[in-house]
Design a protein around this motif. Structure first.
Motif: not given
Lengths: 215, 1096
Positions: B999-1021
């Protein structure tokens, strides 16, 4: 908090200016809430608060107590200080008073009243003239009470002039209390001067439900 | 350590002085009594009854410094003419002199016999005059704290004074209604006039020809002055105020006069015409007013216009700033937090409820963040209590109700209203069936929670009931009252067992010990008292606090803590009835304290900050800030923080003499995992996970590129054997200053050369970033340049850099920022707007890099659906975006050779050459993602080992992604990361904080790049099982783009709709299909724009 002065012969008869500088901030309780007055109340609010409290107690005796800014309660009835009554050394004390003719002057930010002070010297009551007393509210934490100098007689033989000033440190409408730093002095056949922290405790409180400061 | 050893070395002294300090903007906590602009117009100084001076930056509205006084309320302020010194007039008969730059208190001047009410400097800057309640006016010289000369005396207290610009005249006014003028070197005094009511304020016009006096009767009187005698005729009278005129100010040119009144208004007058120009509403009675200097402040942005400003302060603790004479509101300078009146931990310590104003914030202590904001009360909430099972939170409010909220959902389940006025206290019976409330009407009510009805009323108190507590077995109830007593009740019978008397004033709080044998009360009389619960006998009086004790808490193990308005938390030995420790919390006057079952203590008060301490060691763990606008920040002492989207803007960081927003540190210090760790039971107070070592040596400076810098795959940072370092915010060196130079307001073509002037402020110069209309289009990485602007900043260097930017048609908002050498702090943005008119028209195109990584060097990382996901996404784009864009260019990277770190970087860099500023860039990747030592890594096909060192070398780190995506010169970007968390393979990850770090990484990336970021850290299952032959997240995104997210039915799916759809659908599907809680990370930033077209 009583401060006895050990050199009564040097004492004058003036209580002096109120010890406003001792007041860090006026602590205010109303409608079951307590906190620094400057946080929510204006000088005009405080003027109204004092006026209503004094008006509600017009003609009724109030207690004067020794107190402490940590407790702000009536720790001991009466305040006293050393007085040289001619050749007789002893304690002068004030334990009660009564206000009448309470009037508000909003423009001048003052409440005027006639005060009757009940003083004693070595346990014997003094006969004192009624006198003018003025509460002045310059801001939420700059509130003083000053009595005009007034005449007193002790046991028919001692004539003196008394004066009183009070820097208000807290007002508790719920409990009918005004506390602060007092200075009192007598001059004449008797001379003495004292100061300390005290509470004026009025019999009529300002119930929270009637207290507009609950806001 | 080095600086300690070399304490006399100037460089170290400078470095010490520049240590960053985090603080919340508190504002004044009592009425404002004085305001004054600095001579250069850059700062406003305000003073208050709270005894402090605050320096506010005019441009940012941030508190730059708080100057602590030692002499009580400050009633007046004056700047020295050169702006180096501030002098305040204080209650304690003193004047205090501060260094305006460092904030150091340089001297306390004594000589008055009573409260000092006014102060003003003479033009030489070495002398000042003061007026006092003691009826005198005194003249002082800077540096001579005990030598002053009485230069005038009134018959009553002197309320105000002013000094003419040339110093030849001093005007004073007093409660004796007399206006005096003091002339010449010997200050000869004349009485100018005598009013009919007390004079409260006075000002001499800048040219010296006019005197303005504000009076108790609400008038402002203007006298024309001529000659030494004043020659004053009858004054002109300005009427309009309905209350006393407490303050006056002339504008620097003398053409405007402002008055601040007890009637709550500030009025601006044309003194020549005697006409009111505008009336401005303050927040309650206004005590102070000031104009800015004639010279407008030099600003880096356009935020502060070149107009004159007026500031006023008063009863509501705020300083209001307007333009003059228009009266356009600019800023309200005040606290950004609200007082916290009650705190309570949920059983087990998993949540903390904090009541501030009408709301209750629920902090999730496992994640260090606000989980719910409970609204609904119509008055201050004075008490919060959890039920024994933690499923219910009861709140008591001055709106007269008790409300029951389901926990953790936050749903209001019940409302109890006895129609008996304000409710101050509530307690839930251990069995959950009963509830007690108490309030202004002195009655204790026992409620049947199920029916919501009052089961019994307990009468006996003579004043309001402030607090309630059940014994552990629920048979006893203790009530604390404003009647100075505690009552002990038998709950089953409702009988009063004991009246506990002893306190000399109101009793604010009461609690039983866990065994029910004793109870402890806390009072306005500054004491706590211990009582025998059986007999009602007083066992001990606990002295130690210096002011009213507002709250107490007792742990099951018998630990007692208290909170006082003296600003300290008391830690007591109940067994020995003695104070073990008074802990000053720097959180204002404390109102509440709570203990958790897992070893934390929390305390809060009028500063609006909750301080979490270790209950045993009393060491600070975390500070929690809930702001008035609903934003929040949680921060550990070392500076790592967690924050809501805009929360960091509300916290200030002082570096040297400058104040910045915490958001300037976001990319390095946003660390939800660190904050969460600090909450954990048994966490050491300084729990800071290891932080990556700084990059290897910075190469030398090359001439700056004339065009968009080339982006190569970022070099791995190899630090074999390097010991991990701990980075603290306090040690961050300042970011440089950035200015955009010589830019036109309009260009005829489609390009512009941007020149940045970057000035090292001691921290060196790191990455430089440029945004166009909110999207990063240049990320000039320090490691790619050769800097020479060494970290550590022993020399200040100014550097000029040029960048050729391609522009969009119409408005182009260019923002530029630079980091310090180690990229831990970002500068304030330099901003420029221009209009571009490129020749010709061109429809935008779509360029996409779509990556599916299924096979890895490490076969254990094998995935099943990544390639299918990438193909699905690419296919949707190709099919649905065609009608929207001139061309749709989708590059699929699917094979192991195409999906190495270098190949992906090269593919993204390749897009940079073809894409235009109007075009849309889409980056999609389905693969593994992981977080290690706080940094996110996208696992590429060349990854074998997931050890930290190998990840840094082989995978694409978040900084790499920032560089690659931040150099795509398009103003519209969409980033979709479907990454299965490799941590479940058990190789590297701390599973406890999984998700939080992504979540942190996506926020930072979103802010740094100025882009909408959609991300999911899905489980292995999920990754193994799949959904409809795909990863669930990718499937939902693709479905959304085919039309399901077209909420407004306009035929287009826009990024905002896409984000909303994904946010709604993924959790629901995950729960339904996998029985997992799966929350996608949706970070919309920058421009919203359509991605696909549904209808032809």
């Amino acid at each position: 908090m009583k401060r006895l002065l050990l050199l009564p012969l040097l004492l004058g008869g003036c209580a002096g200016a109120p010890q406003l500088h001792e007041v860090k901030e006026v602590y205010f309780c109303a409608a079951d809430e307590c906190g620094p007055a400057g946080r929510r109340q204006s000088g005009a609010d405080m003027l109204q608060a004092i006026y209503r409290l004094l008006k509600a107690n017009e003609g009724k005796d109030f207690k004067i107590c020794e107190s402490d800014p940590k407790t702000r309660s009536c720790d001991k009835e009466g305040v006293s200080y050393f007085v040289m009554g001619g050749p007789i050394p002893g304690l002068g004390s004030a334990s009660s008073g009564m206000m009448s003719e309470v009037k508000l002057d909003s423009m001048a930010q003052t409440v005027h009243s006639r005060m009757d002070s009940h003083l004693r010297f070595v346990g014997v009551p003094l006969a004192c003239a009624g006198h003018a007393s003025t509460v002045t509210v310059r801001s939420a934490d700059e509130i003083t009470m000053m009595d005009d100098p007034y005449y007193c007689n002790w046991a028919g033989i001692g004539n003196m002039t008394a004066s009183f000033s009070f820097a208000v440190e807290f007002i508790d409408l719920d409990k009918g209390r005004i506390g602060g730093y007092w200075s009192h002095a007598v001059a004449g056949n008797a001379a003495g001067k004292g100061s300390g922290y005290g509470v004026l405790e009025f019999p009529v409180r300002m119930p929270a439900g009637e207290n507009w400061l609950g806001k | 350590m080095l600086c300690a050893a070399l304490a006399l070395a100037p460089a170290c002294a400078q470095s010490q002085a520049q240590r960053a300090e985090v603080f919340v903007q508190l504002g004044h906590r009592s009425a404002v009594t004085a305001v004054a602009f600095s001579p250069d117009g850059q700062k406003i100084a305000s003073a208050g009854l709270d005894g402090v001076v605050k320096l506010w930056e005019v441009e940012s509205g941030r508190v730059a410094a708080t100057l602590e006084g030692r002499a009580g309320s400050i009633l007046a302020l004056a700047w020295s003419p050169d702006g180096s010194a501030l002098v305040g007039a204080s209650r304690d008969r003193a004047l205090q002199h501060w260094d305006a730059r460092s904030g150091a208190l340089l001297g306390t001047y004594r000589g008055h016999d009573s409260v000092v009410l006014a102060v003003a400097f003479l033009p030489d800057g070495q002398q000042f005059v003061s007026a006092s309640y003691d009826r005198t006016v005194r003249l002082w010289r800077l540096g001579r704290t005990d030598a002053s000369v009485e230069i005038a005396r009134h018959a009553e207290p002197v309320r105000a004074l002013d000094v003419s610009r040339d110093g030849s005249m001093i005007a004073t006014v007093g409660e004796d209604r007399v206006i005096k003028l003091l002339h010449g070197a010997n200050r000869s005094s004349i009485e100018l006039a005598r009013l009919e009511s007390a004079a409260l304020s006075v000002r001499l016009s800048p040219a010296g020809g006019e005197l303005a006096v504000g009076a108790q009767d609400g008038t402002v009187r203007l006298w024309a002055l001529a000659g030494e005698r004043g020659n004053a005729g009858a004054p002109r009278v300005l009427r309009g105020h309905a209350g006393p005129v407490n303050a006056l100010a002339y504008s620097a040119d003398g053409r405007l006069l402002a008055s601040a009144s007890g009637d709550g208004s500030v009025r601006i007058w044309d003194p020549a015409a005697g006409r009111e120009l505008v009336s401005l509403a303050g927040g309650g009675a206004q005590n102070a007013v000031a104009f800015s200097a004639a010279t407008p402040p030099a600003t880096r942005s356009l935020r502060v216009s070149l107009r004159t400003l007026i500031a006023a302060g008063g009863l509501d603790h705020a300083v209001r700033v307007w333009t003059a004479p228009e009266g356009e509101a600019r800023e309200i300078l005040r606290s950004r937090t609200t007082e916290i009146r009650a705190l309570e931990f949920a059983p087990g310590g998993a949540a903390l409820a904090a009541a501030g104003g009408d709301e209750v914030r629920l902090w999730d202590t496992a994640r260090g963040q606000v989980s719910k904001l409970l609204k609904g009360h119509g008055g201050p909430v004075d008490a919060v209590r959890f039920s024994a099972d933690g499923a219910t939170l009861a709140t008591a409010s001055q709106d007269g109700t008790v409300r029951l909220f389901d926990h953790p959902s936050g749903r209001e389940a019940a409302r109890l209203d006895a129609r008996a006025g304000a409710v101050f206290s509530v307690a839930l019976a251990p069995d959950g069936a009963g509830l007690a409330s108490g309030g202004r009407d002195s009655v204790v009510r026992l409620w049947d929670v199920r029916s919501g009805s009052v089961a019994r009323e307990l009468r006996g108190h003579a004043a309001a009931v402030r607090d309630l507590a059940y014994s552990a077995d629920g048979r006893l109830l203790a009530s604390a009252s404003n009647d100075d007593s505690v009552r002990l009740w038998d709950v089953p019978s409702g009988r009063a067992l004991h009246v506990l008397k002893g306190h000399a004033n109101r009793v604010n709080a009461v609690r039983f010990t866990a065994d029910g044998a004793r109870l402890v009360s806390a009072s306005e009389d500054s004491t706590l008292r211990v009582w025998d619960a059986r007999s009602g006998a007083q066992l001990a009086v606990l002295h130690g606090h210096q002011g009213p004790v507002k709250s107490l808490a007792i742990s099951k193990a018998g630990q007692l803590v208290s909170a006082s308005v003296d600003g300290t938390a008391g830690v007591w030995s109940l067994a020995e009835a003695k104070l073990l420790q008074r802990v000053p919390l720097r959180a204002g006057q404390l109102q509440s304290v709570a203990l958790s079952e897992n070893g934390l203590a929390a305390a809060a008060g009028d500063a609006g900050v909750t301080v979490l301490l270790g209950a045993q060691d009393a060491q600070e763990r975390v500070r929690l800030f809930g702001f008035a606008d609903g934003e929040w920040v949680s921060i550990v002492p070392q500076g790592q923080f967690h924050a809501s989207p805009d929360g960091a803007r509300h916290l200030n960081v002082r570096v040297g003499e400058r104040v910045h927003g915490l958001e300037q540190f976001l990319e390095s210090f946003l660390r939800p995992d660190v904050v969460a760790a600090a909450f954990a039971p048994g966490a050491p107070p300084a729990a800071v996970p290891e932080v990556k070592p700084p990059p290897a040596a910075v190469p030398e400076v090359k001439p700056p590129p004339a065009a968009v810098p080339e982006v190569k795959p970022p070099p791995p940072v190899a630090v074999p054997g390097a010991a991990p370092q701990r980075r603290e915010l306090a040690e961050v060196a300042p970011a440089p200053d950035v200015a955009i130079e010589g830019m036109p307001a309009e260009v005829a073509g489609g390009e512009v050369n941007v020149t940045l002037r970057i000035s090292d402020r001691g921290g060196g110069i790191g990455d430089v970033r440029i945004y166009l209309n909110g999207s990063a289009i240049v990320n000039d990485r320090a490691a790619e340049r050769a800097p020479g602007l060494a970290p550590g900043g022993s020399r200040a260097v100014s550097s000029e850099r040029n960048y050729l930017l391609r522009l969009v048609e119409g408005r182009n908002a260019i923002r530029a920022a630079a980091f310090n050498a180690d990229n831990t702090m970002r500068s304030a943005d330099a901003v420029h707007e221009l209009v571009a008119r490129p020749p010709g028209e061109r429809r935008p195109s779509l360029h996409a890099v779509v990556v599916g990584i299924q096979e890895f060097v490490n076969p254990r990382l094998q995935l099943s659906y990544s390639v299918a996901d990438a193909n699905l996404f690419a296919g949707v784009l190709e099919a649905r975006a065609r009608g929207l864009f001139e061309t749709v260019n989708v590059r699929r990277l699917l094979t192991p050779a195409q999906t190495t770190r270098a190949a992906i970087a090269e593919a993204i860099a390749g897009v940079r050459e073809r894409i235009g500023p109007d075009d849309l860039f889409v980056f999609f990747v389905a693969s593994h993602g992981t977080v290690d030592e706080g940094e996110y890594y996208l696992l590429t096909s060349n990854v074998g080992s997931t050890s930290t060192e190998r990840l840094r070398r082989d995978a694409l780190g978040e900084r790499d992604l920032r560089d690659l995506l931040g150099n795509i010169p398009a103003t519209k970007k969409l980033i979709v990361l479907d990454t299965c968390n490799a941590g479940r393979l058990g190789e590297v990850l701390r599973v406890a904080t999984r998700g939080m770090e992504e979540d942190r990484a996506a926020k930072v990336l979103s802010r740094a790049v100025g882009s909408t970021v959609l991300a999911a850290a899905s489980s292995l299952q999920e990754a193994i099982e799949g959904y409809q032959g795909h990863g669930l997240f990718s499937y939902v995104v693709s479905e959304a783009l085919t039309g399901k997210a077209d909420y407004d039915r306009d035929g287009f799916v826009k990024t905002t709709e896409l984000a909303l759809y994904v946010d709604n659908e993924v959790p629901e599907l995950a729960e339904r299909v996998f029985r997992f809680k799966q929350f996608p990370i949706v970070s919309p930033t920058g421009m919203g724009f359509p991605v696909t077209r549904i209808s032809p």
